[in-house]
Design a protein around this motif. Sequence first.
Motif, mmCIF file in Angstrom:
data_model
loop_
_atom_site.group_PDB
_atom_site.id
_atom_site.type_symbol
_atom_site.label_atom_id
_atom_site.label_comp_id
_atom_site.label_asym_id
_atom_site.label_seq_id
_atom_site.Cartn_x
_atom_site.Cartn_y
_atom_site.Cartn_z
ATOM 1 N N LYS A 1 -90.919 115.027 -75.537
ATOM 2 C CA LYS A 1 -91.045 114.470 -77.342
ATOM 3 C C LYS A 1 -90.566 116.083 -77.773
ATOM 4 C CE LYS A 1 -91.598 112.091 -81.416
ATOM 5 N NZ LYS A 1 -93.024 111.604 -82.037
ATOM 6 N N LYS A 2 -89.183 115.952 -78.928
ATOM 7 C CA LYS A 2 -88.516 116.806 -79.732
ATOM 8 C C LYS A 2 -89.966 117.790 -80.158
ATOM 9 C CE LYS A 2 -85.170 118.114 -82.093
ATOM 10 N NZ LYS A 2 -83.808 118.023 -83.256
ATOM 11 N N GLY A 3 -89.661 119.185 -79.992
ATOM 12 C CA GLY A 3 -90.913 119.617 -80.954
ATOM 13 C C GLY A 3 -92.310 119.183 -80.660
ATOM 14 N N THR A 4 -92.437 119.169 -79.651
ATOM 15 C CA THR A 4 -93.931 119.284 -78.100
ATOM 16 C C THR A 4 -94.169 120.121 -77.768
ATOM 17 O OG1 THR A 4 -93.374 116.722 -78.508
ATOM 18 C CG2 THR A 4 -95.209 118.527 -76.818
ATOM 19 N N THR B 1 -96.731 122.215 -65.591
ATOM 20 C CA THR B 1 -96.798 122.223 -65.790
ATOM 21 C C THR B 1 -95.118 122.107 -65.570
ATOM 22 O OG1 THR B 1 -96.809 123.767 -67.018
ATOM 23 C CG2 THR B 1 -97.898 121.240 -68.040
ATOM 24 N N ILE B 2 -94.768 123.931 -64.500
ATOM 25 C CA ILE B 2 -93.489 123.943 -64.731
ATOM 26 C C ILE B 2 -92.772 122.945 -63.241
ATOM 27 C CG2 ILE B 2 -92.800 125.563 -62.880
ATOM 28 C CD1 ILE B 2 -94.456 127.559 -63.965
ATOM 29 N N ALA B 3 -93.619 122.282 -62.885
ATOM 30 C CA ALA B 3 -93.658 121.764 -61.341
ATOM 31 C C ALA B 3 -92.791 120.396 -62.148
ATOM 32 C CB ALA B 3 -94.321 120.624 -60.521
ATOM 33 N N LEU B 4 -93.319 119.596 -63.747
ATOM 34 C CA LEU B 4 -92.709 118.791 -64.082
ATOM 35 C C LEU B 4 -91.628 119.033 -64.966
ATOM 36 C CD1 LEU B 4 -95.726 116.629 -64.793
ATOM 37 C CD2 LEU B 4 -94.049 116.532 -62.774
ATOM 38 N N TYR B 5 -91.840 119.992 -65.770
ATOM 39 C CA TYR B 5 -90.748 120.295 -66.908
ATOM 40 C C TYR B 5 -89.719 121.833 -67.063
ATOM 41 C CZ TYR B 5 -94.399 116.748 -68.480
ATOM 42 O OH TYR B 5 -95.109 116.281 -68.969
ATOM 43 N N GLY B 6 -91.092 122.252 -65.693
ATOM 44 C CA GLY B 6 -89.727 123.627 -65.133
ATOM 45 C C GLY B 6 -88.089 123.168 -65.394
ATOM 46 N N PRO B 7 -87.735 122.306 -64.663
ATOM 47 C CA PRO B 7 -86.551 122.124 -64.328
ATOM 48 C C PRO B 7 -85.909 121.939 -65.837
ATOM 49 C CG PRO B 7 -87.781 121.060 -62.220
ATOM 50 C CD PRO B 7 -88.393 121.559 -63.474
ATOM 51 N N LEU B 8 -86.103 120.929 -66.754
ATOM 52 C CA LEU B 8 -85.648 120.632 -68.457
ATOM 53 C C LEU B 8 -85.439 122.273 -68.667
ATOM 54 C CD1 LEU B 8 -87.607 118.454 -68.937
ATOM 55 C CD2 LEU B 8 -86.189 117.621 -67.676
ATOM 56 N N ILE B 9 -86.041 122.859 -68.594
ATOM 57 C CA ILE B 9 -86.433 124.579 -69.233
ATOM 58 C C ILE B 9 -85.484 125.044 -69.296
ATOM 59 C CG2 ILE B 9 -87.475 126.569 -69.764
ATOM 60 C CD1 ILE B 9 -90.492 124.846 -70.180
ATOM 61 N N GLU B 10 -85.164 124.959 -67.733
ATOM 62 C CA GLU B 10 -83.993 125.651 -66.647
ATOM 63 C C GLU B 10 -82.653 125.131 -66.907
ATOM 64 O OE1 GLU B 10 -83.352 128.174 -62.227
ATOM 65 O OE2 GLU B 10 -84.205 126.221 -62.600
ATOM 66 N N ILE C 1 -92.963 133.539 -70.721
ATOM 67 C CA ILE C 1 -93.307 132.213 -71.990
ATOM 68 C C ILE C 1 -94.916 132.084 -71.896
ATOM 69 C CG2 ILE C 1 -91.196 132.565 -72.547
ATOM 70 C CD1 ILE C 1 -91.823 129.712 -71.510
ATOM 71 N N ALA C 2 -95.423 131.661 -72.932
ATOM 72 C CA ALA C 2 -97.026 130.845 -72.102
ATOM 73 C C ALA C 2 -97.326 129.460 -72.367
ATOM 74 C CB ALA C 2 -98.330 131.747 -73.050
ATOM 75 N N ASN C 3 -96.487 128.928 -73.585
ATOM 76 C CA ASN C 3 -95.809 128.042 -73.691
ATOM 77 C C ASN C 3 -95.038 127.327 -74.096
ATOM 78 O OD1 ASN C 3 -95.543 128.745 -76.973
ATOM 79 N ND2 ASN C 3 -98.139 129.130 -76.745
ATOM 80 N N TYR C 4 -94.395 126.513 -74.265
ATOM 81 C CA TYR C 4 -93.015 126.275 -74.574
ATOM 82 C C TYR C 4 -93.437 124.468 -75.184
ATOM 83 C CZ TYR C 4 -88.454 125.148 -73.849
ATOM 84 O OH TYR C 4 -86.664 124.862 -74.233
ATOM 85 N N THR C 5 -91.350 124.726 -76.566
ATOM 86 C CA THR C 5 -91.763 123.966 -77.380
ATOM 87 C C THR C 5 -90.676 122.755 -77.267
ATOM 88 O OG1 THR C 5 -92.963 124.909 -79.105
ATOM 89 C CG2 THR C 5 -91.625 123.093 -80.019
ATOM 90 N N PHE C 6 -90.788 121.882 -76.828
ATOM 91 C CA PHE C 6 -89.482 121.346 -76.463
ATOM 92 C C PHE C 6 -88.110 121.085 -77.473
ATOM 93 C CE2 PHE C 6 -92.182 119.551 -73.353
ATOM 94 C CZ PHE C 6 -91.375 119.870 -71.655
ATOM 95 N N LYS C 7 -86.963 121.212 -77.550
ATOM 96 C CA LYS C 7 -85.569 121.600 -78.105
ATOM 97 C C LYS C 7 -84.746 119.676 -78.001
ATOM 98 C CE LYS C 7 -84.645 126.059 -77.003
ATOM 99 N NZ LYS C 7 -83.660 126.479 -76.801
ATOM 100 N N LEU C 8 -85.809 118.984 -76.969
ATOM 101 C CA LEU C 8 -84.408 117.784 -77.075
ATOM 102 C C LEU C 8 -85.767 116.509 -76.999
ATOM 103 C CD1 LEU C 8 -81.869 118.435 -74.620
ATOM 104 C CD2 LEU C 8 -81.764 118.364 -77.296
ATOM 105 N N ASP C 9 -85.547 115.313 -76.642
ATOM 106 C CA ASP C 9 -86.286 115.011 -76.504
ATOM 107 C C ASP C 9 -85.583 114.284 -74.922
ATOM 108 O OD1 ASP C 9 -88.050 113.748 -78.383
ATOM 109 O OD2 ASP C 9 -85.565 112.591 -79.485
ATOM 110 N N TYR C 10 -86.328 113.374 -74.796
ATOM 111 C CA TYR C 10 -85.717 112.659 -72.913
ATOM 112 C C TYR C 10 -86.806 111.271 -72.569
ATOM 113 C CZ TYR C 10 -85.265 117.860 -71.791
ATOM 114 O OH TYR C 10 -84.736 119.210 -71.756
ATOM 115 N N TYR C 11 -85.792 110.597 -71.325
ATOM 116 C CA TYR C 11 -86.715 109.227 -71.299
ATOM 117 C C TYR C 11 -86.745 109.264 -69.720
ATOM 118 C CZ TYR C 11 -84.444 108.505 -75.643
ATOM 119 O OH TYR C 11 -84.288 108.879 -77.183
#
Length: 389
Positions: free
Chosen positions: A281-284, A292-301, A323-333
């Motif tokens: 979710k945006k802002g999380t 977390t890289i396995a799940l969200y790394g491709p989104l960040i990239e 980076i040690a943490n990351y804040t999402f800029k977009l919502d995802y589904y």
Amino acid sequence: MFRKKTLTARKPLKPRKSPLREWLDSIFFAVIAATLIRFLTVEAYAIPTPSMENSLMVGDFLFVSKLHYGIRTPKTPLQVPLTHQKIWGTNIPSYSTAIQLPSFRLPGFTHVKNGDVVVFNYPPAKPNEPAYPTDLKTNFIKRCIGIPGDVLEIRQEQVYINGKVLPVPTRSETSYFIKTTEVLDERFFRKYDIVNDFKSEEGPFINWQPLEAYNDSTKTSFLVGYRVNTTLDVINKFRSFDWIKGIDPIADQAGQPDARIYGSSAYNWNQDNFGPLNVPKKGTTIPINKQTIALYGPLIERYEDNKKVELTPTSIRIDGQSIANYTFKLDYYFMMGDNRHNSEDSRYWGFVPEDHIVGKAVFVWMSLDPVPADIWHKIRWSRVGRLIN
């Protein structure tokens, strides 16, 4: 006394348009009108694969509303009207990337909800396909299972959202093993809309196939086994046939890893047992680690508009900084097909970014059987006008 006559100059008559000019003008205005309707209101789509059966069938033609979730402004404005990726009947690109605009979404009637049937641009690049701009990526249609902020889990095919069961779509399909004393053929299965006629880029779609022939445990009868992909309603009809001796669901077992599954580098998941995982979710903000890289790394990239992302299984660097943490800029589904064992969906390639959402599927306006038994059964009248839910 006599009045003076005033002389007025006649306006020159406009030359009459030639029939060809009138015909061209009519086509021009029709194209403009169709383009505006397609962009501002609804767009027509056809279903090419069985991944949403039996909710949507191959040969269904449907309208997709752009208004429900809000109109998405075009990222690629230089495009031949009424085309998507190529000019009709050719391999010539129908667009130019000379101008790329930021994309915005205007206010809509509603937001994407759990259970909505959604058209979206397929996020990852397809093999041997050009790197299309976001708004020109291949269109997919699936059911939205998880929305931003949800905790999603699949246990033995059953979807749970935030710990609660998500109802199974009424017409969804899955796999069963059928034991019978009769040899079944294509004609039998076709009566129940179980067919193997479809070829697709998503892969082979085998909805029925013989598996094995053997004696039953009592050694008194010869049985034939079939793997069948169909709805629960059809399976209940099969149970009433006295020559069917057994029907068992086919599902992967928990803990049985599948290397094709999204996140498989860190988790022992498969198509029937997946998660739990958080839908971004945006802002999380999330910590950066192997899981977390396995799940969200491709989104960040790929989707977050970050500069110079360096991704490894254990670390992420953005613009040269670790980076040690990351804040999402977009919502995802998270999307899944209703044909649960015959669908290439988020279980295999991950999340759909908000800016890839095209619209909500509304209703079927026409349905044509791609391989009818005869010409009189070409139109599937029972599906015409059906609302999509």
